[in-house]
Motif scaffolding. Sequence first.
Motif, short mmCIF file in Angstrom:
data_model
loop_
_atom_site.label_atom_id
_atom_site.label_comp_id
_atom_site.label_asym_id
_atom_site.label_seq_id
_atom_site.Cartn_x
_atom_site.Cartn_y
_atom_site.Cartn_z
N LYS A 155 11.27 -2.06 -19.14
CA LYS A 155 11.39 -1.62 -17.69
C LYS A 155 10.18 -1.63 -16.82
CE LYS A 155 12.76 2.57 -18.90
NZ LYS A 155 12.50 2.52 -20.40
N LEU A 156 8.93 -2.08 -17.33
CA LEU A 156 7.94 -1.96 -16.46
C LEU A 156 8.11 -2.69 -15.13
CD1 LEU A 156 4.66 -0.98 -16.28
CD2 LEU A 156 4.19 -3.14 -16.90
N ASP A 157 7.42 -2.12 -14.03
CA ASP A 157 7.79 -2.55 -12.74
C ASP A 157 6.42 -3.32 -12.19
OD1 ASP A 157 8.04 -3.24 -10.05
OD2 ASP A 157 9.12 -1.68 -9.39
N ARG A 158 6.34 -4.37 -12.41
CA ARG A 158 4.94 -5.39 -11.87
C ARG A 158 4.79 -5.19 -10.48
NH1 ARG A 158 4.19 -10.11 -16.16
NH2 ARG A 158 5.25 -8.70 -17.98
N ASP A 159 5.71 -5.20 -9.77
CA ASP A 159 5.30 -5.10 -8.35
C ASP A 159 4.75 -3.74 -8.15
OD1 ASP A 159 6.39 -7.78 -7.64
OD2 ASP A 159 8.37 -7.23 -7.50
N PHE A 160 5.39 -2.68 -8.76
CA PHE A 160 4.68 -1.59 -8.36
C PHE A 160 3.28 -1.41 -8.76
CE2 PHE A 160 3.48 2.49 -10.67
CZ PHE A 160 3.89 3.59 -9.69
N LEU A 161 2.95 -2.02 -9.89
CA LEU A 161 1.54 -2.00 -10.31
C LEU A 161 0.57 -2.84 -9.29
CD1 LEU A 161 1.54 -3.22 -14.15
CD2 LEU A 161 1.62 -0.91 -13.09
N ALA A 162 1.09 -3.98 -8.31
CA ALA A 162 0.20 -4.56 -7.64
C ALA A 162 0.35 -3.82 -6.40
CB ALA A 162 1.01 -5.85 -7.22
N ARG A 163 1.34 -2.86 -5.88
CA ARG A 163 1.36 -2.10 -4.83
C ARG A 163 0.19 -0.87 -5.10
NH1 ARG A 163 6.86 -2.69 -5.00
NH2 ARG A 163 7.08 -0.51 -5.74
N GLN A 164 0.10 -0.28 -6.25
CA GLN A 164 -0.85 0.91 -6.57
C GLN A 164 -2.25 0.19 -6.63
OE1 GLN A 164 0.11 4.02 -7.13
NE2 GLN A 164 1.92 3.04 -6.41
N THR A 165 -2.51 -0.88 -6.49
CA THR A 165 -3.81 -1.34 -6.79
C THR A 165 -4.70 -2.18 -5.36
OG1 THR A 165 -2.83 -3.34 -7.92
CG2 THR A 165 -3.76 -1.48 -9.11
N PRO A 166 -4.53 -1.66 -4.45
CA PRO A 166 -5.20 -2.38 -3.10
C PRO A 166 -6.54 -2.19 -3.23
CG PRO A 166 -4.29 -0.22 -2.39
CD PRO A 166 -3.84 -0.54 -3.92
N GLY A 167 -7.36 -3.43 -2.93
CA GLY A 167 -8.75 -3.05 -3.09
C GLY A 167 -9.31 -3.55 -4.31
N PHE A 168 -8.36 -3.91 -5.30
CA PHE A 168 -8.80 -4.10 -6.62
C PHE A 168 -9.08 -5.39 -6.70
CE2 PHE A 168 -7.44 -0.69 -9.76
CZ PHE A 168 -7.55 0.36 -8.97
N SER A 169 -10.20 -6.13 -7.57
CA SER A 169 -10.41 -7.36 -7.91
C SER A 169 -9.87 -7.80 -9.11
CB SER A 169 -11.89 -7.54 -8.04
OG SER A 169 -12.24 -7.01 -9.29
N GLY A 170 -9.73 -9.15 -9.43
CA GLY A 170 -9.22 -9.67 -10.57
C GLY A 170 -9.76 -9.18 -12.01
N ALA A 171 -11.14 -8.86 -11.71
CA ALA A 171 -11.61 -8.29 -12.90
C ALA A 171 -11.13 -6.90 -13.02
CB ALA A 171 -13.29 -8.27 -12.67
N ASP A 172 -11.25 -5.85 -12.01
CA ASP A 172 -10.55 -4.49 -11.88
C ASP A 172 -9.18 -4.71 -12.73
OD1 ASP A 172 -12.83 -3.59 -10.45
OD2 ASP A 172 -11.73 -3.89 -8.67
N ILE A 173 -8.30 -5.60 -12.22
CA ILE A 173 -6.92 -5.49 -12.88
C ILE A 173 -7.02 -6.03 -14.28
CG2 ILE A 173 -4.76 -7.01 -12.65
CD1 ILE A 173 -5.28 -7.07 -9.61
N ALA A 174 -7.78 -6.90 -14.62
CA ALA A 174 -7.80 -7.18 -15.99
C ALA A 174 -8.15 -6.02 -16.78
CB ALA A 174 -8.90 -8.20 -16.12
N ASN A 175 -9.34 -5.21 -16.25
CA ASN A 175 -9.87 -3.80 -16.83
C ASN A 175 -8.45 -2.69 -16.93
OD1 ASN A 175 -12.24 -3.90 -17.60
ND2 ASN A 175 -13.11 -3.58 -15.48
N VAL A 176 -7.61 -2.64 -15.79
CA VAL A 176 -6.69 -1.90 -15.87
C VAL A 176 -5.57 -2.22 -17.03
CG1 VAL A 176 -4.45 -1.38 -14.72
CG2 VAL A 176 -6.37 -1.44 -13.38
N CYS A 177 -5.25 -3.53 -17.20
CA CYS A 177 -4.46 -3.95 -18.19
C CYS A 177 -5.04 -3.66 -19.52
CB CYS A 177 -3.97 -5.38 -18.26
SG CYS A 177 -3.14 -5.87 -16.67
N ASN A 178 -6.10 -3.77 -19.93
CA ASN A 178 -6.89 -3.36 -21.17
C ASN A 178 -6.94 -1.98 -21.37
OD1 ASN A 178 -7.97 -4.77 -23.60
ND2 ASN A 178 -9.86 -3.22 -22.99
N GLU A 179 -7.58 -1.33 -20.28
CA GLU A 179 -7.42 0.17 -20.38
C GLU A 179 -5.97 0.85 -20.78
OE1 GLU A 179 -9.28 2.90 -20.46
OE2 GLU A 179 -10.97 1.71 -20.65
N ALA A 180 -5.01 0.39 -20.11
CA ALA A 180 -3.45 0.91 -20.41
C ALA A 180 -3.35 0.67 -21.67
CB ALA A 180 -2.56 0.01 -19.35
#
Length: 270
Positions: free
Chosen positions: A209-234
Motif C-alpha cells: 500500500k506504500l504511496d511512492r508519490d507521498f514519499l517524493a512529496r515529503q522530501t523537497p530539497g533532498f539529493s539522490g544520496a539523501d533519498i538512497a539513505n532514506v530508503c536504507n534507514e527505513a
Amino acid sequence: AKAQMFDKDANVNITFKDVAGLEEAKVEIMEIVDFLKNPGKYSDLGGKIPKGALLVGPPGTGKTLLAKAVAGEANVPFFSISGSDFVEMFVGVGASRVRDLFRQAKEKAPCIVFIDEIDAIGRARSKNVGYSSNDERENTLNQLLTEMDGFGTNAGVIVLAATNRADILDKALLRAGRFDRQINVELPDLKERREIFDVHLKNLKLDPKLDRDFLARQTPGFSGADIANVCNEAALIAARNNKKQVEKEDFLSAIDRIIGGLERKNKIII
Ligand code: ATP
C-alpha cells in the motif's frame, strides 16, 4: 594497509538505468559514450574528441554515479581519484600520483578517468607565494594540466571531473582542450525524486500500500544520496521493529532522521 589512491573497476556494471532523472545531463553525457564507443566516426571527419567534461552540482546529486554509468555504457575501464586525497601530501607525491594515473589510463584506453572534488586541487592558483601545502597543490594542478595537454585529442582517455564549486576553479582548467564542457547536475524535482525512490525501493520488501508519490512529496530539497539513505534507514528501522515489510511510518521516521542530519550539517559552528 597502503592507501588506495585510485581504483580501477575493470568492468563497471552501472548504466544509465541506475541513474534516475538527470535527463538533460544524460543526453549531454551520452555523446561521450559515443566518442568512446565509436571514436573513428568522429576522427575520420577530422573532428577533435573532447578530452574532458566537468560535472557541476550540489553534493549527492549523482555526479559520480553518472561518470560510472558512462564507463558502464561504453564498457570501458573507470579510473577514479579524489581531489581531497591530495590535500596535505608530501612534496612531489601529488604530481607523481597524477602522472601514474594517466600513464595507466593511456595504457588501458579507451577509458574514463574520474576526478572527484576537483576543486580541492583545482582552485585558482595564488599569485603571491603561498604556504608549502599550497605549493604542493599547485604542483598537482600543474601536473594535471600537463597531462591533459600531453595526450592526443583522440587518445581515447576522457577525463570527467566533479565539483560543486565551478566558480572557484582555476580558469586554466576550463580552457579549450581541457574541461571545456560543463554538464549541470541539479537537485531533483518532485518527479525526479519519485524516480530516484523507484530505483532505491526496488530491493526492499515493501508494504504494497506504500504511496511512492507521498514519499517524493515529503522530501523537497533532498539529493539522490539523501533519498538512497532514506530508503536504507527505513528498512533498518522496520527490521529493528521486527516487521516483515517496510511501511510508511518507517519512511517517515527515516525522513525525520535524515532531515535532522542535514540540519546539523548546515549549522554553522562559531
Ligand atoms: P558528491 O558531490 O558528494 O561526491 P555525487 O554527486 O558524486 O556526490 P553520488 O556519489 O553519485 O553523488 O551519489 C551518491 C549515491 O546517491 C549514489 O551512489 C546513489 O545511490 C544515490 N544517487 C544520487 N543521485 C542519484 C540518481 N540521480 N539516481 C539514483 N541514485 C542516485
